[in-house]
Design a protein around this motif. Structure first.
Motif, PDB file in Angstrom:
ATOM      1  N   UNK A  11       0.709  -1.137   0.195  1.00 48.40           N
ATOM      2  CA  UNK A  11       0.148  -0.073   0.134  1.00 48.40           C
ATOM      3  C   UNK A  11       0.743   1.152  -0.042  1.00 48.40           C
ATOM      4  N   UNK A  12       2.054   1.180   0.153  1.00 51.16           N
ATOM      5  CA  UNK A  12       3.228   2.251   0.021  1.00 51.16           C
ATOM      6  C   UNK A  12       3.429   2.710  -1.372  1.00 51.16           C
ATOM      7  N   UNK A  13       2.901   1.693  -2.102  1.00 47.96           N
ATOM      8  CA  UNK A  13       3.212   2.199  -3.619  1.00 47.96           C
ATOM      9  C   UNK A  13       2.189   3.165  -4.089  1.00 47.96           C
ATOM     10  N   UNK A  14       2.594   4.293  -4.514  1.00 50.14           N
ATOM     11  CA  UNK A  14       1.548   5.337  -5.045  1.00 50.14           C
ATOM     12  C   UNK A  14       0.735   4.820  -6.049  1.00 50.14           C
ATOM     13  N   UNK A  15       1.213   4.020  -6.939  1.00 52.29           N
ATOM     14  CA  UNK A  15       0.324   3.579  -8.038  1.00 52.29           C
ATOM     15  C   UNK A  15      -0.898   2.681  -7.498  1.00 52.29           C
ATOM     16  N   UNK A  16      -0.439   1.984  -6.653  1.00 46.11           N
ATOM     17  CA  UNK A  16      -1.484   0.891  -6.245  1.00 46.11           C
ATOM     18  C   UNK A  16      -2.414   1.757  -5.365  1.00 46.11           C
ATOM     19  N   UNK A  18      -3.420   4.576  -5.962  1.00 49.69           N
ATOM     20  CA  UNK A  18      -4.080   5.493  -7.003  1.00 49.69           C
ATOM     21  C   UNK A  18      -5.175   4.617  -7.473  1.00 49.69           C
ATOM     22  N   UNK A  19      -4.744   3.391  -7.638  1.00 48.92           N
ATOM     23  CA  UNK A  19      -5.583   2.700  -8.482  1.00 48.92           C
ATOM     24  C   UNK A  19      -6.764   1.882  -7.543  1.00 48.92           C
ATOM     25  N   UNK A  20      -6.281   1.684  -6.130  1.00 43.78           N
ATOM     26  CA  UNK A  20      -7.189   0.974  -5.340  1.00 43.78           C
ATOM     27  C   UNK A  20      -7.713   1.439  -4.128  1.00 43.78           C
ATOM     28  N   UNK A  21      -7.092   2.778  -3.788  1.00 41.28           N
ATOM     29  CA  UNK A  21      -7.253   3.387  -2.647  1.00 41.28           C
ATOM     30  C   UNK A  21      -6.225   3.017  -1.407  1.00 41.28           C
ATOM     31  N   UNK A  22      -6.175   3.626  -0.214  1.00 39.13           N
ATOM     32  CA  UNK A  22      -5.280   3.688   0.604  1.00 39.13           C
ATOM     33  C   UNK A  22      -5.341   2.473   1.528  1.00 39.13           C
ATOM     34  N   UNK A  23      -6.448   1.700   1.410  1.00 41.77           N
ATOM     35  CA  UNK A  23      -6.703   0.786   2.285  1.00 41.77           C
ATOM     36  C   UNK A  23      -6.354  -0.760   1.717  1.00 41.77           C
ATOM     37  N   UNK A  24      -5.823  -0.576   0.283  1.00 38.91           N
ATOM     38  CA  UNK A  24      -5.617  -1.736  -0.483  1.00 38.91           C
ATOM     39  C   UNK A  24      -4.468  -2.671  -0.006  1.00 38.91           C
ATOM     40  N   UNK A  25      -4.780  -3.794   0.323  1.00 44.53           N
ATOM     41  CA  UNK A  25      -3.548  -4.843   0.412  1.00 44.53           C
ATOM     42  C   UNK A  25      -2.741  -4.309   1.482  1.00 44.53           C
ATOM     43  N   UNK A  26      -3.516  -4.150   2.601  1.00 45.62           N
ATOM     44  CA  UNK A  26      -2.790  -3.635   3.835  1.00 45.62           C
ATOM     45  C   UNK A  26      -1.464  -4.714   4.443  1.00 45.62           C
ATOM     46  N   UNK A  67      -1.970 -19.522  -0.443  1.00 44.60           N
ATOM     47  CA  UNK A  67      -2.059 -18.139  -0.195  1.00 44.60           C
ATOM     48  C   UNK A  67      -0.845 -17.451  -0.964  1.00 44.60           C
ATOM     49  N   UNK A  68       0.136 -18.028  -1.015  1.00 39.17           N
ATOM     50  CA  UNK A  68       1.239 -17.611  -1.636  1.00 39.17           C
ATOM     51  C   UNK A  68       0.966 -17.326  -3.063  1.00 39.17           C
ATOM     52  N   UNK A  69       0.558 -18.332  -3.705  1.00 37.28           N
ATOM     53  CA  UNK A  69       0.487 -18.234  -5.171  1.00 37.28           C
ATOM     54  C   UNK A  69      -0.959 -17.056  -5.536  1.00 37.28           C
ATOM     55  N   UNK A  70      -1.964 -16.981  -4.670  1.00 31.81           N
ATOM     56  CA  UNK A  70      -2.826 -16.258  -4.765  1.00 31.81           C
ATOM     57  C   UNK A  70      -2.544 -14.856  -4.808  1.00 31.81           C
ATOM     58  N   UNK A  71      -1.499 -14.506  -3.679  1.00 27.25           N
ATOM     59  CA  UNK A  71      -1.075 -13.157  -3.581  1.00 27.25           C
ATOM     60  C   UNK A  71      -0.156 -12.897  -4.928  1.00 27.25           C
ATOM     61  N   UNK A  72       0.485 -13.659  -5.540  1.00 30.35           N
ATOM     62  CA  UNK A  72       1.292 -13.619  -6.943  1.00 30.35           C
ATOM     63  C   UNK A  72       0.278 -13.296  -7.766  1.00 30.35           C
ATOM     64  N   UNK A  73      -0.708 -13.902  -7.925  1.00 29.70           N
ATOM     65  CA  UNK A  73      -1.711 -13.681  -9.080  1.00 29.70           C
ATOM     66  C   UNK A  73      -2.156 -12.285  -8.739  1.00 29.70           C
ATOM     67  N   UNK A  74      -2.712 -11.646  -7.380  1.00 32.73           N
ATOM     68  CA  UNK A  74      -2.950 -10.547  -7.305  1.00 32.73           C
ATOM     69  C   UNK A  74      -1.835  -9.462  -7.692  1.00 32.73           C
ATOM     70  N   UNK A  75      -0.704  -9.624  -7.454  1.00 34.29           N
ATOM     71  CA  UNK A  75       0.142  -8.702  -7.539  1.00 34.29           C
ATOM     72  C   UNK A  75       0.286  -8.512  -9.234  1.00 34.29           C
ATOM     73  N   UNK A  76       0.379  -9.766  -9.852  1.00 32.77           N
ATOM     74  CA  UNK A  76       0.324  -9.573 -11.255  1.00 32.77           C
ATOM     75  C   UNK A  76      -0.954  -8.946 -12.029  1.00 32.77           C
ATOM     76  N   UNK A  77      -1.793  -9.466 -11.536  1.00 32.96           N
ATOM     77  CA  UNK A  77      -3.120  -8.447 -11.992  1.00 32.96           C
ATOM     78  C   UNK A  77      -2.890  -6.695 -11.785  1.00 32.96           C
ATOM     79  N   UNK A  78      -1.958  -6.596 -10.853  1.00 32.52           N
ATOM     80  CA  UNK A  78      -2.093  -5.038 -10.406  1.00 32.52           C
ATOM     81  C   UNK A  78      -0.575  -4.484 -11.197  1.00 32.52           C
ATOM     82  N   UNK A  79      -0.225  -5.405 -12.158  1.00 32.62           N
ATOM     83  CA  UNK A  79       0.749  -4.939 -13.068  1.00 32.62           C
ATOM     84  C   UNK A  79       2.329  -4.866 -12.254  1.00 32.62           C
ATOM     85  N   UNK A  80       2.451  -5.820 -11.294  1.00 34.79           N
ATOM     86  CA  UNK A  80       3.730  -6.251 -10.860  1.00 34.79           C
ATOM     87  C   UNK A  80       4.333  -7.387 -11.291  1.00 34.79           C
TER      88      UNK A  80
END
Length: 116
Positions: A11-16, A18-26, A67-80
């Motif tokens: 959530x410290x990443x300004x791009x995330x 901006x895309x999802x709000x300050x509470x995103x992926x805390x 949980x680890x691979x789900x987090x990877x998928x989420x990051x990839x969907x967020x353009x990481x």
């Protein structure tokens, strides 16, 4: 010029934000975040057995792995881009040097990061 940041909370990443709000992926923490030109973001993770086992590495834990691979998928969907390294790959300094001398130029070529 690339920037390597250790232990970054997503959530410290300004791009995330901006895309999802300050509470995103805390609760999402990256071992390293590599910021590249043109807004490219690369996550580098170092995984010991605690990432996929219970009982101090003796028994596979499918819930942790899921949980680890789900987090990877989420990051990839967020353009990481996510790259994982096994803890054992990084035990010996000579092995680390060899790995990084191969990996980093390949990574920079992929993302068109010039050495200038």
């Amino acid at each position: 010029m690339p920037a390597l940041l250790p232990e970054v909370w997503l959530h410290w990443d300004h791009k995330t934000v901006h895309q999802r709000g300050p509470e995103a992926l805390l609760r999402s923490r990256m071992d390293f975040l590599l910021l590249l030109p043109h807004g490219q973001r690369v996550v580098l993770e170092v995984d010991g057995s605690q990432h996929y086992t219970c009982d101090r590495g003796r028994t596979p834990d499918t819930a942790k792995y899921t949980a680890m691979v789900a987090a990877d998928r989420d990051l990839k969907l967020r353009e990481y881009e996510v790259f994982r390294f096994g803890h054992d790959e990084l035990k010996l300094i000579d092995d680390v040097r060899t790995l990084l001398q191969q990996f980093l130029p390949d990574l920079f070529r992929r993302f068109r990061v010039s050495s200038n």
